[in-house]
Design a protein around this motif. Structure first.
Motif, short mmCIF file in Angstrom:
data_model
loop_
_atom_site.label_atom_id
_atom_site.label_comp_id
_atom_site.label_asym_id
_atom_site.label_seq_id
_atom_site.Cartn_x
_atom_site.Cartn_y
_atom_site.Cartn_z
N UNK A 46 -2.67 9.78 -10.68
CA UNK A 46 -1.63 9.55 -9.69
C UNK A 46 -1.06 8.13 -9.88
N UNK A 47 0.21 8.02 -10.33
CA UNK A 47 0.79 6.70 -10.59
C UNK A 47 0.77 5.77 -9.39
N UNK A 48 1.04 6.30 -8.19
CA UNK A 48 1.06 5.46 -7.01
C UNK A 48 -0.30 4.83 -6.74
N UNK A 49 -1.36 5.58 -6.98
CA UNK A 49 -2.70 5.06 -6.73
C UNK A 49 -3.08 4.02 -7.78
N UNK A 50 -2.60 4.21 -9.01
CA UNK A 50 -2.83 3.17 -10.03
C UNK A 50 -2.15 1.87 -9.63
N UNK A 51 -0.90 1.98 -9.21
CA UNK A 51 -0.16 0.79 -8.81
C UNK A 51 -0.78 0.14 -7.57
N UNK A 52 -1.24 0.97 -6.64
CA UNK A 52 -1.86 0.44 -5.42
C UNK A 52 -3.11 -0.35 -5.75
N UNK A 53 -3.96 0.20 -6.62
CA UNK A 53 -5.19 -0.50 -6.98
C UNK A 53 -4.87 -1.78 -7.74
N UNK A 54 -3.88 -1.74 -8.62
CA UNK A 54 -3.49 -2.94 -9.36
C UNK A 54 -3.03 -4.04 -8.40
N UNK A 55 -2.27 -3.66 -7.38
CA UNK A 55 -1.79 -4.65 -6.40
C UNK A 55 -2.95 -5.23 -5.60
N UNK A 56 -3.89 -4.38 -5.22
CA UNK A 56 -5.06 -4.85 -4.47
C UNK A 56 -5.91 -5.80 -5.33
N UNK A 57 -6.05 -5.47 -6.60
CA UNK A 57 -6.81 -6.32 -7.51
C UNK A 57 -6.13 -7.67 -7.72
N UNK A 58 -4.80 -7.66 -7.74
CA UNK A 58 -4.06 -8.92 -7.91
C UNK A 58 -4.34 -9.87 -6.77
N UNK A 59 -4.54 -9.33 -5.57
CA UNK A 59 -4.86 -10.17 -4.41
C UNK A 59 -6.33 -10.58 -4.41
N UNK A 60 -7.20 -9.63 -4.74
CA UNK A 60 -8.64 -9.88 -4.66
C UNK A 60 -9.18 -10.70 -5.83
N UNK A 61 -8.52 -10.61 -6.98
CA UNK A 61 -9.02 -11.28 -8.19
C UNK A 61 -7.82 -11.70 -9.05
#
Length: 263
Positions: free
Chosen positions: A14-29
């Motif tokens: 699911x592309x949206x979930x990939x992008x969502x996780x990438x955005x969350x990782x950008x904030x967390x790490x």
């Protein structure tokens, strides 16, 4: 001497979930560099062989090669994190201490815990952990679950007035938890909006619904995609779902906002 930035791969169909996780990782790490996205397990294995990322975030269920099978092929070549909607697989892997996990929808607090552990492993030059026997067992468990899967619910039994009705699931607009009961909002034979109460808890009903037809948008609300008229933004990074032909407006909690990113 500058230390090389840690790298990661995200695999999800699911592309949206990939992008969502990438955005969350950008904030967390912020130091972590996501070097590749993969649509399935086969692509994940290929991209890993090409780029050798330090960490692989693998969705458990993907078409073709599953995340678990991909993990078996990647083996100790990366630190593995399962991203799954099924707690039993995640918890089984985590309890053995072999790999970490995230449960969909990914929550920032839980991701922060995962990132803290990954930092220690990557920065401490600890070897990536992988046990072939455990991954093989997880793969067998996933195949067994799919083989034993019960077909989606087709009818909901509900008392309407003095009659017992068999409500076709496709006629249901949304389902909401209401104290000790569950509200079934549906369309009667004339297409008019109707409601019925059942004793089955929403939590028990949800796994029986077709995930391609219904989506949970709040801990107390599940909506039929075909009944959605439009979605509007609300305060505090939430949203509201408007239902076709109804005045009902369902709240969307932040954990489920990713479902509507293209709307």
């Amino acid at each position: 001497m500058n230390r090389r930035r840690p790298t990661a791969l995200i695999a999800d169909d699911e592309p949206l979930l990939r992008d969502e996780l990438a955005a969350l990782l950008a904030d967390a790490w912020p130091e972590l560099e996501v070097v590749a996205h993969a649509r399935n397990g086969r692509e994940a294995v290929e991209r890993h062989a090409e780029l050798r990322p330090d960490i692989c975030f693998l969705d458990v269920q993907m078409p073709g090669v599953s995340g678990i099978e991909a993990a078996r092929q990647i083996g100790p070549g990366a630190h593995l994190v399962f991203v799954t909607a099924f707690d039993q697989y995640a918890l089984s892997a985590f309890d053995h201490g072999v790999l970490d996990y995230l449960v969909k929808p990914v929550e920032p607090r839980r991701l922060a815990q995962t990132v803290a552990r990954l930092r220690e492993r990557v920065q401490g030059t600890l070897p990536a952990l992988a046990t072939e026997a455990l991954l093989a067992q997880l793969a067998d468990d996933l195949k067994r679950r799919d083989a034993d899967a019960v077909p989606p619910l087709r009818w909901i039994r509900a008392t309407v007035g003095h009659a017992l009705r068999l409500i076709p699931v496709e006629d249901v607009d949304f389902i909401s938890a209401d104290d000790k009961y569950t509200v079934i909002a549906w369309r009667d034979d004339d297409g008019k909006a109707a409601e019925a109460l059942i004793a089955t808890p929403l939590k028990q009903l949800l796994p029986q619904l077709d995930p391609l037809q219904f989506a949970q948008v709040h801990r107390s609300h599940v909506v039929n995609w075909s009944a959605v008229s439009h979605v509007t933004r609300a305060p505090n990074e939430t949203a509201q779902v408007h239902i076709k032909g109804r005045k009902d407006v369902l709240p969307v909690s932040r954990s489920y906002l990713h479902l509507f990113k293209q709307m």
